[in-house]
Design a protein around this motif. Sequence first.
Motif, short mmCIF file in Angstrom:
data_model
loop_
_atom_site.label_atom_id
_atom_site.label_comp_id
_atom_site.label_asym_id
_atom_site.label_seq_id
_atom_site.Cartn_x
_atom_site.Cartn_y
_atom_site.Cartn_z
N VAL A 55 0.86 -1.19 0.00
CA VAL A 55 0.00 0.00 0.00
C VAL A 55 0.90 1.24 0.00
O VAL A 55 1.57 1.52 0.99
N PRO A 56 0.94 1.98 -1.11
CA PRO A 56 1.82 3.15 -1.15
C PRO A 56 1.35 4.24 -0.19
O PRO A 56 0.18 4.29 0.21
N TYR A 57 2.27 5.11 0.19
CA TYR A 57 1.97 6.17 1.15
C TYR A 57 1.00 7.18 0.55
O TYR A 57 1.31 7.84 -0.45
N GLY A 58 -0.17 7.30 1.15
CA GLY A 58 -1.19 8.20 0.64
C GLY A 58 -1.21 9.54 1.35
O GLY A 58 -0.56 9.74 2.38
N PHE A 59 -1.96 10.47 0.80
CA PHE A 59 -2.16 11.79 1.40
C PHE A 59 -3.28 11.67 2.44
O PHE A 59 -4.28 11.01 2.21
N PRO A 60 -3.12 12.29 3.61
CA PRO A 60 -4.15 12.18 4.64
C PRO A 60 -5.54 12.58 4.12
O PRO A 60 -5.66 13.57 3.38
N GLN A 61 -6.55 11.84 4.52
CA GLN A 61 -7.92 12.12 4.10
C GLN A 61 -8.76 12.73 5.22
O GLN A 61 -9.76 13.40 4.96
N GLN A 62 -8.36 12.49 6.48
CA GLN A 62 -9.13 13.01 7.59
C GLN A 62 -8.81 14.50 7.80
O GLN A 62 -7.65 14.90 7.80
N PHE A 63 -9.86 15.28 8.01
CA PHE A 63 -9.68 16.72 8.15
C PHE A 63 -8.76 17.05 9.33
O PHE A 63 -7.90 17.93 9.24
N GLY A 64 -8.92 16.32 10.42
CA GLY A 64 -8.08 16.58 11.60
C GLY A 64 -6.61 16.36 11.31
O GLY A 64 -5.76 17.14 11.75
N GLN A 65 -6.30 15.29 10.56
CA GLN A 65 -4.91 15.02 10.21
C GLN A 65 -4.36 16.10 9.30
O GLN A 65 -3.21 16.55 9.44
N ILE A 66 -5.15 16.52 8.32
CA ILE A 66 -4.72 17.58 7.41
C ILE A 66 -4.46 18.87 8.19
O ILE A 66 -3.48 19.58 7.96
N ASP A 76 6.94 13.96 10.61
CA ASP A 76 6.63 13.15 9.43
C ASP A 76 6.35 13.97 8.19
O ASP A 76 6.43 13.46 7.07
N SER A 77 6.03 15.26 8.34
CA SER A 77 5.81 16.10 7.17
C SER A 77 6.17 17.55 7.50
O SER A 77 6.06 17.99 8.64
N HIS A 78 6.61 18.24 6.48
CA HIS A 78 6.98 19.65 6.61
C HIS A 78 6.88 20.25 5.21
O HIS A 78 7.06 19.55 4.21
N PHE A 79 6.57 21.52 5.13
CA PHE A 79 6.47 22.14 3.80
C PHE A 79 7.02 23.56 3.83
O PHE A 79 7.06 24.21 4.88
N HIS A 80 7.45 24.00 2.67
CA HIS A 80 7.89 25.37 2.46
C HIS A 80 6.69 26.18 1.96
O HIS A 80 6.10 25.84 0.92
N TRP A 81 6.33 27.22 2.68
CA TRP A 81 5.18 28.03 2.27
C TRP A 81 5.34 28.55 0.85
O TRP A 81 4.40 28.54 0.05
N ARG A 82 6.53 29.00 0.52
CA ARG A 82 6.75 29.58 -0.81
C ARG A 82 6.64 28.55 -1.93
O ARG A 82 6.42 28.91 -3.09
N ALA A 83 6.80 27.29 -1.59
CA ALA A 83 6.73 26.25 -2.61
C ALA A 83 5.31 25.79 -2.90
O ALA A 83 5.06 25.15 -3.93
#
Length: 416
Positions: A55-66, A76-83
Motif C-alpha cells: 500500500v503506497p503512502y497516501g495523502f491524509p484524508q481526515q480533516f483533523g490530520q490535514i 513526518d511532514s513539513h512544507f515550504h510556504w513559498r513552494a
Amino acid sequence: MAAADVIVLGGGIVGISTALQLARRGKAVVLVDRGEPGRETSYGNAGLIQREGVVPYGFPQQFGQILRNAMNNRIDSHFHWRALPSVSSFLAKYWWHSNLSRHQLIARAYAPLIEHSISTHNELIEEAGAQALIAKDGWTELFRTPAKRDGELREAERLAQEYGVAFEALSPNDLAAKEPHLSRDFAGALRWEDPWSVKDPLALSQAYVRLFEKLGGKVLKGDARSLSKTTSGWRIVAGEGTVEAKDVVVALGPWSDVVTKPLGYNFLVGVKRGYHMHYAPKGNAVLNGWLLDAERGYLLAPMNQGIRLTTGAEFARRDAPKTPVQLARAEAVARSILPLGERLDKEPWMGARPCTPDMMPVIGRAPRHEGLWFAFGHAHHGLTLGPVTGQVIAEAILGEKTLIDISAYRPERFNA
C-alpha cells in the motif's frame, strides 16, 4: 564515438539495476550519470526492501490530520510556504488519488511490483557477492498508544489475508527482549517479517555497479540534457566523446524532467525531500533492528556508518536549500527513547524522492518516440523496486514477456 545497445540515464538504484539487468541479458550497456552512481537519493534511504509495502503512502484524508499537518510543526511532514503554489496541482491530485476506494485499487495494481522485490534483489545480491550487506530480520513499527497499535494490527491482518505478507504482534515485554536499550514508552509493536534490510545502501549500489562492469557494462559521466535523437536511435555526450544506441532508458528520478520536458512529455511528478544523520550509540547501547516510531514519523536504523535517523517528507522545490528542521525535531524525540551519542556526519544529508500523484512509478515505452523508455517516480520505494523495475524494462526492450503486467505503470496515463 562509441556504440552501445542501450544507454541508461541515471545512476541511482533504479538506473543501476536497469543497466545491470540489461547486461545480464547480453546487451552492451552504458550507464550515464553526472556524478558517482548511488550518491544521490539512493544513498540516503532507510535501507529497507519493503516486501510488505503493497500500500503506497497516501495523502491524509481526515480533516483533523490535514489540519495537524497544516500547523507545519511535525516530524513526518513539513512544507515550504513559498513552494506551495508550485506544488499545489500535484498535492491536489495526490489527495484525490488517496481516497480510500481509489487507494485500494492503486494498491492492487502496485502489489505485483512489490511481490517480486525480494526475489529480484536476491538474484543480484547473490551474483554480486553482497550478502554481508543484508539483514533478513524484517523491521518494526512502534506504537505509543493502544488505539494506534490496535488499528495498525487490524490493517496488518487485512494485508496478510489479501496480499500474503507476514507479521508478528509484539507486546511491550516482547519489544524489550528484542531491543533492551529502548525506552518503555511503547504500548506494543508490529514486526513485518518479510522485508530485508540493507546495512549500507551505497555499498549495495556499488556492488551492483561492479557486477555490471564485470559483465561488460560501462559507467560514464555525462549530462542527460545532451541527449539527442538520431536517425537510428539516440546520442549523448558522455565520457571523452559521444555514445550512440538504439534504445535509451530515462531513470533520472526527480531529475527526469530534464529529458522528458524537452521531448514534449509532461509528467506531474512531485518531490518529497528527506533527511538523515548518523549517530554513535551512547555507552554500551545497541540498536538491533530497524525501528519506526509510528506516531512521530521517524525511523532509526543500525547502519554500518552508525545509527541512521531518517525523517518523513518535506514538500519543497526540488533544488531549494536544505532546511533540516524535521531532523532536529526527530533527534530530540529519538534521544528520549534510545541512548544516542554524538552526530557522526558533518552536516545532514538530504535527498529528493520522485513521486507521482497516483503513487505508482512510470515504467514503459514512451508513446511518441521509438527506442525511448521511462523508469522513474518510485517515491519511497526506489531501493525496494530497483531490480524488479530493471528486469521488466529489460524484458520489454528485448521484446520478451515481462515478469508482470506493467500496463498500470504506462507513461500514457500522463501523456496520451
